[in-house]
Design a protein around this motif. Structure first.
Motif, PDB file in Angstrom:
ATOM      1  N   GLY A  81      36.605  -6.593  34.199  1.00 23.90           N
ATOM      2  CA  GLY A  81      36.765  -5.149  34.099  1.00 23.90           C
ATOM      3  C   GLY A  81      35.560  -4.510  33.441  1.00 23.90           C
ATOM      4  O   GLY A  81      34.604  -5.170  33.037  1.00 23.90           O
ATOM      5  N   THR A  82      35.633  -3.191  33.322  1.00 28.57           N
ATOM      6  CA  THR A  82      34.523  -2.468  32.710  1.00 28.57           C
ATOM      7  C   THR A  82      34.912  -1.798  31.405  1.00 28.57           C
ATOM      8  O   THR A  82      34.083  -1.211  30.735  1.00 28.57           O
ATOM      9  N   ARG A  83      36.188  -1.862  31.056  1.00 27.30           N
ATOM     10  CA  ARG A  83      36.599  -1.297  29.775  1.00 27.30           C
ATOM     11  C   ARG A  83      37.545  -2.259  29.102  1.00 27.30           C
ATOM     12  O   ARG A  83      38.247  -3.029  29.750  1.00 27.30           O
ATOM     13  N   VAL A  84      37.562  -2.187  27.771  1.00 24.56           N
ATOM     14  CA  VAL A  84      38.489  -3.011  26.994  1.00 24.56           C
ATOM     15  C   VAL A  84      39.253  -2.072  26.080  1.00 24.56           C
ATOM     16  O   VAL A  84      38.664  -1.198  25.436  1.00 24.56           O
ATOM     17  N   PHE A  85      40.557  -2.241  26.010  1.00 24.73           N
ATOM     18  CA  PHE A  85      41.372  -1.348  25.189  1.00 24.73           C
ATOM     19  C   PHE A  85      41.846  -2.066  23.940  1.00 24.73           C
ATOM     20  O   PHE A  85      42.088  -3.266  23.953  1.00 24.73           O
ATOM     21  N   GLY A  86      42.011  -1.306  22.889  1.00 24.98           N
ATOM     22  CA  GLY A  86      42.578  -1.876  21.674  1.00 24.98           C
ATOM     23  C   GLY A  86      41.539  -2.553  20.807  1.00 24.98           C
ATOM     24  O   GLY A  86      40.371  -2.662  21.163  1.00 24.98           O
ATOM     25  N   PRO A  87      41.951  -3.026  19.648  1.00 29.73           N
ATOM     26  CA  PRO A  87      41.011  -3.664  18.731  1.00 29.73           C
ATOM     27  C   PRO A  87      40.653  -5.075  19.195  1.00 29.73           C
ATOM     28  O   PRO A  87      41.433  -5.743  19.868  1.00 29.73           O
ATOM     29  N   VAL A  88      39.436  -5.487  18.819  1.00 27.07           N
ATOM     30  CA  VAL A  88      38.926  -6.802  19.203  1.00 27.07           C
ATOM     31  C   VAL A  88      38.415  -7.481  17.930  1.00 27.07           C
ATOM     32  O   VAL A  88      37.752  -6.853  17.128  1.00 27.07           O
ATOM     33  N   PRO A  89      38.747  -8.730  17.724  1.00 29.32           N
ATOM     34  CA  PRO A  89      38.316  -9.363  16.472  1.00 29.32           C
ATOM     35  C   PRO A  89      36.879  -9.859  16.541  1.00 29.32           C
ATOM     36  O   PRO A  89      36.309 -10.007  17.610  1.00 29.32           O
ATOM     37  N   HIS A  90      36.338 -10.152  15.357  1.00 33.55           N
ATOM     38  CA  HIS A  90      34.953 -10.629  15.273  1.00 33.55           C
ATOM     39  C   HIS A  90      34.773 -12.015  15.859  1.00 33.55           C
ATOM     40  O   HIS A  90      33.646 -12.441  16.095  1.00 33.55           O
ATOM     41  N   GLU A  91      35.901 -12.702  16.079  1.00 30.69           N
ATOM     42  CA  GLU A  91      35.801 -14.070  16.606  1.00 30.69           C
ATOM     43  C   GLU A  91      35.091 -14.112  17.953  1.00 30.69           C
ATOM     44  O   GLU A  91      34.596 -15.143  18.362  1.00 30.69           O
ATOM     45  N   MET A  92      35.059 -12.977  18.646  1.00 33.13           N
ATOM     46  CA  MET A  92      34.420 -12.948  19.959  1.00 33.13           C
ATOM     47  C   MET A  92      32.938 -13.265  19.859  1.00 33.13           C
ATOM     48  O   MET A  92      32.332 -13.776  20.796  1.00 33.13           O
ATOM     49  N   ARG A  93      32.354 -12.948  18.702  1.00 32.82           N
ATOM     50  CA  ARG A  93      30.926 -13.209  18.552  1.00 32.82           C
ATOM     51  C   ARG A  93      30.659 -14.713  18.525  1.00 32.82           C
ATOM     52  O   ARG A  93      29.704 -15.203  19.111  1.00 32.82           O
TER      53      ARG A  93
END
Lengths: 184, 227
Positions: A157-169
Motif C-alpha cells: 500500500g501507499t499509506r499506513v494508519f495508526g501508530p507504528v513502533p520503533h521496532e520497525m527500524r
C-alpha cells in the motif's frame, strides 16, 4: 524484578466488565475469593500463530487477514515486527489485494508486549499488519526460485494508519516508518 | 537488559567502593583479592548470579569483597583482619585503623545476607537520583515523559498518558502509561530510574480508587485520551 515479571503474566482484560449488574452484586458479596478470580480472569497475551485474525492497516485493499504461518523460526509464533503469511478474509471491492489471496505481512501492532533494550515494554490494544508482498501461485522452476532470499521491505500500500513502533527500524522496514502517522 | 546500565556501574562503583574507607581514593582491587581468598568459601552462599541484579558479574564480585571487608571489621577472624589492616595501612592511611578499631568496640550491626539486595538497590537508586531526581508518581497521575531513544537521535520522544500501575522493584521500579495514540490504545512500561528518561513531569491527577487501572482497557477510548 520478580514483581515486574509476575505482573507481566497477569495482564489482560478483566471479564468483570462483561457481567451484568445483578451478577456483580452477587460477586461483591463473595469477597474472599475475589483476588483469585481476578488473577485467573486476566488474559495472557500470546504470540500470533496460525488462525490469528489481524487487521490490515494500509490501503493495499485487504481489511482482515488470517495468519497461516509465521516466517520466524520460533515455533511459538510471530511477535511484533515479524513477518507472517496470511490469507485475506475480507477486502475492499476495488483493491490491489483481493479476498482469498495469500499475502505476506509484517506485524506492526501486537497485543503481546515486546521488550526493548532499555527495559521498557510496549503493547498495543490490537493486532495489525501491513501487507508487504503477495504470494504468487504459479509454479516456478527450482533454479529460478529465489524466494529464500526475498526481503519483504516494500509495503504494497501507499499509506499506513495508526501508530507504528520503533521496532520497525531494527527490522529494516524503513518505508513503513516513513509512511507512519505516529511513531511509538 | 545489562546494556541499559552501562553508564551506571562505573558511577555506582565509585559510590560503593568509597563508602567503606572514605579516605583512600585509589583502592587497588588486588588488595581485596589478596585478602579474601580464604573467606570465599564461607561466602559461597552469596551467589554471584542474583537474578534480580542488573549490574553484571563484575559489580557483584566487587561489592562482595566490600562486604567481606565489612564483615571482617566485626571481628570475624583475627589473622584476616590483621591482614586487612596491614594492607590498608600499606596504602598509607592511619585513620583507617583507628576507624576500624572504633567500629569494633561500638558493635556495628551485621549486614545480613537478606538485606544485600535491598542495600544494593538503594545505592543504585541514590546514584540515579543524583543525575535526575524522580518526582513522586502514583497511579492515576497523568504524566509526560521525555525519552531519549538511541534510534531516534534527533530529538527526545515524548510520551504522555495516565499511570495505570506502579511496580516497585528497587532500581527496576516501573510505571505503566496508557494513552490512545492515533485511535489505538498503547501501553508502555517505563523503568523510572532509567538513564534514557530525560524528564518525568506530572501534569495532573485523576481521582482513582484502584492501584491498577486495568479496567481502562475495556472502557471507552475517551477515558484514555490525553491532549
Amino acid at each position: 524484578m520478580a514483581a515486574a515479571l509476575a505482573s507481566r503474566f497477569s495482564r489482560g482484560r478483566s471479564l468483570i466488565g462483561s457481567l451484568s449488574n445483578a451478577f456483580s452484586g452477587l460477586m461483591n458479596s463473595s469477597n474472599g475469593i475475589m483476588n483469585g478470580n481476578i488473577l485467573s480472569q486476566q488474559q495472557q497475551r500470546t504470540f500470533i500463530q496460525m488462525g490469528t485474525t489481524l487487521k490490515v492497516v494500509d490501503n493495499s485493499g485487504a481489511k482482515e487477514v488470517k495468519c497461516i504461518q509465521s516466517l520466524k523460526a520460533n515455533k511459538k509464533g510471530a511477535r511484533l515486527g515479524d513477518i507472517i503469511v496470511g490469507s485475506v478474509k475480507e477486502a475492499i471491492p476495488k483493491g490491489k489485494v483481493k479476498k482469498g489471496k495469500v499475502v505476506y505481512g509484517v506485524v506492526v501492532r501486537a497485543a503481546m508486549q515486546k521488550g526493548r533494550v532499555d527495559g521498557s515494554q510496549v503493547k498495543f490494544d490490537d493486532n495489525a499488519i501491513v501487507v508487504v508482498g503477495i504470494k504468487e501461485k504459479k509454479k516456478k522452476k527450482p533454479e529460478e526460485n529465489k524466494k529464500n532470499k526475498v526481503e519483504f521491505n516494500q509495503p504494497t500500500g501507499t499509506r499506513v494508519f495508526g501508530p507504528v513502533p520503533h521496532e520497525m527500524r531494527n527490522k529494516k522496514q524503513l518505508k513503513i516508518l516513513a509512511l507512519a502517522q505516529h511513531m511509538v | 537488559m545489562a546494556t541499559s546500565f552501562n553508564r551506571l556501574p562505573p558511577q555506582a562503583l565509585h559510590m560503593i567502593t568509597r563508602n567503606p574507607t572514605q579516605s583512600s581514593k585509589k583502592l587497588g582491587f588486588s588488595t581485596f583479592l589478596s585478602c579474601a581468598p580464604s573467606v570465599d568459601s564461607s561466602f559461597s552462599r552469596l551467589s554471584l548470579n542474583h537474578s534480580g541484579s542488573k549490574f553484571g558479574l563484575s559489580l557483584d564480585t566487587r561489592v562482595r569483597k566490600e562486604f567481606i571487608v565489612r564483615a571482617e571489621d566485626n571481628a570475624e577472624a583475627e589473622p584476616e583482619e590483621a591482614a586487612v589492616d596491614g594492607i590498608v595501612d600499606a596504602e598509607g592511611n592511619v585513620e583507617e585503623v583507628v576507624e576500624v578499631g572504633e567500629a569494633k568496640s561500638m558493635r556495628k550491626p551485621r549486614i545480613k545476607l537478606g538485606d544485600v539486595m535491598g542495600i544494593l538497590n538503594k545505592k543504585a537508586i541514590e546514584v540515579s537520583e543524583k543525575v535526575r531526581p524522580v518526582p513522586e508518581i502514583r497511579t492515576g497521575d497523568i504524566v509526560e515523559i521525555k525519552l531519549e531513544v538511541p534510534e531516534n537521535r534527533r530529538r527526545l520522544s515524548i510520551y504522555k498518558g495516565i499511570v495505570m500501575s506502579r511496580q516497585n522493584a528497587g532500581i527496576h521500579t516501573t510505571i505503566r502509561i496508557r494513552r490512545i495514540i492515533a485511535g489505538i490504545g498503547v501501553e508502555i512500561v517505563f523503568p523510572i530510574y532509567s538513564p534514557n528518561i530525560k524528564e518525568i513531569k506530572v501534569m495532573s491527577h485523576r481521582k482513582v480508587r484502584r492501584a491498577r487501572l486495568y479496567y481502562l482497557r475495556d472502557k471507552l477510548p475517551r477515558l484514555s485520551t490525553f491532549k
